[in-house]
Scaffold this active site. Sequence first.
Site, mmCIF file in Angstrom:
data_model
loop_
_atom_site.group_PDB
_atom_site.id
_atom_site.type_symbol
_atom_site.label_atom_id
_atom_site.label_comp_id
_atom_site.label_asym_id
_atom_site.label_seq_id
_atom_site.Cartn_x
_atom_site.Cartn_y
_atom_site.Cartn_z
ATOM 1 N N HIS A 129 0.814 -1.211 0.025
ATOM 2 C CA HIS A 129 -0.013 0.199 0.079
ATOM 3 C C HIS A 129 0.997 1.227 -0.207
ATOM 4 C CE1 HIS A 129 -3.555 -2.310 0.244
ATOM 5 N NE2 HIS A 129 -3.405 -2.866 1.572
ATOM 6 N N ASP A 166 -2.833 -10.535 -2.493
ATOM 7 C CA ASP A 166 -3.475 -9.839 -1.200
ATOM 8 C C ASP A 166 -4.956 -9.624 -1.310
ATOM 9 O OD1 ASP A 166 -2.209 -8.535 1.611
ATOM 10 O OD2 ASP A 166 -4.122 -7.439 0.641
ATOM 11 N N HIS A 168 -6.462 -7.053 -0.600
ATOM 12 C CA HIS A 168 -6.442 -5.689 -0.843
ATOM 13 C C HIS A 168 -5.964 -5.383 -2.073
ATOM 14 C CE1 HIS A 168 -6.955 -6.190 3.545
ATOM 15 N NE2 HIS A 168 -7.842 -5.178 3.434
ATOM 16 N N ASP A 247 -4.999 -12.602 3.159
ATOM 17 C CA ASP A 247 -6.083 -12.101 3.867
ATOM 18 C C ASP A 247 -7.335 -12.344 3.114
ATOM 19 O OD1 ASP A 247 -4.889 -10.183 2.126
ATOM 20 O OD2 ASP A 247 -4.838 -8.570 3.580
#
Length: 312
Positions: A129, A166, A168, A247
């Site tokens: 991120h 991931d 995200h 995740d």
Amino acid sequence: MPVKKVAFISHQNCQLHDMGEHHPESPLRLKAISDELKRSELIQELTCLQAQPVTLEQIERVHPRDHVRRIRNSSPIKGTIMIDPDTALCPNSLAAADLAAGALVQAVEGVMGGHYQRAFCSVRPPGHHAELVSSMGFCVFNSIAIGVAHARQAHGINRIAILDFDVHHGNGTVDIFKDDPDVMVCSSFQHPFYPNRMHDIERDHLIFTPLAAGTDGIEFRRAIERDWLAPLEKHQPELIFISAGFDAHEEDPLASLQLNELDYVWITEMICSVAKTHAKGRIVSALEGGYHLGALARSVHAHIQSLGESCL
Ligand SMILES: [Zn+2]
């Protein structure tokens, strides 16, 4: 598994980065992973290395000096300070971030030097991120991007692929490479969902696979095959990086996809097959998310085992 063809790079000081007792990105994540590798004895088949800290010069290949200085200057002497609504620094955080990025540089050195064919960096904080000039979403520096920059600068690698599964979206990695067609970024992510940034940029080298909440492994595999395989074949990456977040697991408390360990085996095998065809088998993988300790440990175990089983 062929003996010692996979490196496991970590450092105990990555566990000293502590954003508070209730923060999901907890030091216990790395402990859960190493406990599982020891319990299963997979650890004995890996080349285990202590991560070395990244240098300022290596960070600055990716992040502008002013930003790096700003982050370094925000490090607290005691307690924690927030650098984003989700991300805190404690006095040991920057040392951990330097080790996390340094592990990627080290993994590139080892893989390119032929010391091992693949590496898994079991490090934190995560990185995907972190945008060019923003640390966010539990991430301080973009470790994968720093590894990519090292592969290009020190080893003259031109075509690279970063595969991010991931849950995200890897907004930071996209931000850094959005104008760089030699670095293909494939990212699958729950959508709509955090971070809700950088997911609507249209470029041939950016391959986005948004997935609705509730998506299961069958649908996930179908979407990845549909979206990633042809562009990767065309790109012919000489080195593959994985932003390995776990995740999207069905037991993860932060998100709502329904993957399990077998799906992580599947995608790892798929990536290994692309690496075999184009990249002499070379893969550098780094831990991103994954917040259910048991599911994380089992998934990382499955991922590393698959990396090892398909070595050339
Ligand atoms: Zn994540």
